[in-house]
Design an enzyme around this catalytic site. Structure first.
Site, PDB file in Angstrom:
ATOM      1  CB  VAL A 101     -22.646 -20.616   8.796  1.00  0.00           C
ATOM      2  CG1 VAL A 101     -23.598 -20.355   7.507  1.00  0.00           C
ATOM      3  CG2 VAL A 101     -23.372 -19.793  10.069  1.00  0.00           C
ATOM      4  CB  CYS A 102     -21.156 -22.649   4.788  1.00  0.00           C
ATOM      5  SG  CYS A 102     -20.638 -23.211   3.154  1.00  0.00           S
ATOM      6  CB  ALA A 103     -16.442 -23.731   4.796  1.00  0.00           C
TER       7      ALA A 103
END
Length: 303
Positions: A101-103
């Site tokens: 998720v994301c980074a």
């Protein structure tokens, strides 16, 4: 029973953890057993939002049916240690699925899991991900992307979307729809053009009669479903069923069922099934229909 292991990095975002965790917790409540585990390189993990999280420093034993999810964090890159990155690689090499998720995509990149694969991340760090991992194929402005059991997402609320996508591929669109309704998620959102689910694309309407028809088709999409059966289940005439369904979705009920079959067949083929097995599992009488449908919809490089 499957495990969902969350790898927590310092300054992790709470929603990146809690969103997917809630999806799998709800799936568990609905009868699909999932056991969560939270691991980190220290016993307490700071979050951006100020609430510390407790984690195990020892990894549980994993099987290919288990999931690893790496939530995103804020600030400069916080690389995971070599042993942790090795865990990610080994799980994928054994046939397991690894998601971010994301980074969290950065950890997958450092583990070598993005090389040669399509991936995505939050729009504010997409260019940085492409710079750090030039062999990755970064898809910009996508909610989530799946490529060979490596699943990446844009972050924040899209963590819920990618978790629902994983539930769909594992247990079918009906189960994912039950989870979404329990979470009061009004509409599934598309991932990328390559990963659009029929349930995602054609569930944004508000016609409850058509939703009931879709529920029936989704639970029995491998069977022959004559229009008379759908009409009897909804108390409508066959003509009304076709009219309402086409108006709400742009498809006939048969075309919707065929789209579900094709999506499930693609998932089975991606997991190593033969065309014969995939065709039989989704309800086609032989492989010729499956091959014709794939020829129309799947790029030659992906067949």
């Amino acid at each position: 029973m499957s495990r969902v292991v969350f790898l927590l990095i310092p300054q992790v975002h709470l929603l990146d953890v809690a969103g997917p965790a809630q999806v799998f917790s709800t799936a568990n409540d609905l009868g699909w057993p999932y056991t969560p585990a939270y691991v980190a390189e220290a016993g307490e993990v700071a979050t951006v939002q100020g609430l510390p999280l407790q984690a195990e420093i020892t990894w549980p034993p994993l099987t290919p049916d288990d999931l690893i999810i790496v939530p995103g964090w804020r600030g400069p890159t916080r690389p995971a240690g070599k042993q942790t990155l090795r865990r990610l690689r080994e799980h994928h090499e054994s046939g397991g699925t690894v998601a971010s998720v994301c980074a969290g995509a950065d950890a997958l990149g450092r583990a070598g899991l993005l090389d040669g694969r399509r991936c995505t991340t939050h729009h504010t760090v997409q260019d940085e991900l492409a710079r750090l991992y030039p062999q990755a194929k970064v898809v910009k402005d996508a909610l989530y992307v799946e490529d060979d059991r490596v699943v990446t997402s844009a972050g924040v609320a899209s963590g819920i979307d990618v978790a629902l996508h994983l539930v769909t591929t594992r247990h079918g669109p009906y189960t994912a729809g039950q989870v979404a309704r329990a979470l009061l998620v009004h509409t599934h959102r598309d991932g990328t053009a390559e990963q659009i689910s029929p349930m995602v694309r054609w569930r944004s309407h508000v016609d409850e009669t058509v939703h009931r028809i879709q529920d029936l088709i989704e639970t029995r999409f491998t069977e022959r479903l004559p229009l008379s059966l759908l009409a009897e289940a909804t108390g409508c005439s066959e003509r009304t069923v076709t009219r309402l369904f086409t108006r709400a979705t742009g498809l006939t009920p048969l075309a919707y069922q065929t789209a579900l079959r094709l999506e499930r067949a693609e998932h089975l083929l991606g997991r190593g099934a033969t065309a014969e097995v995939a065709a039989r599992e989704v309800g086609f009488e032989d492989t010729r229909m499956l091959r014709r449908l794939r020829a129309r919809t799947v790029p030659p490089a992906d067949r």
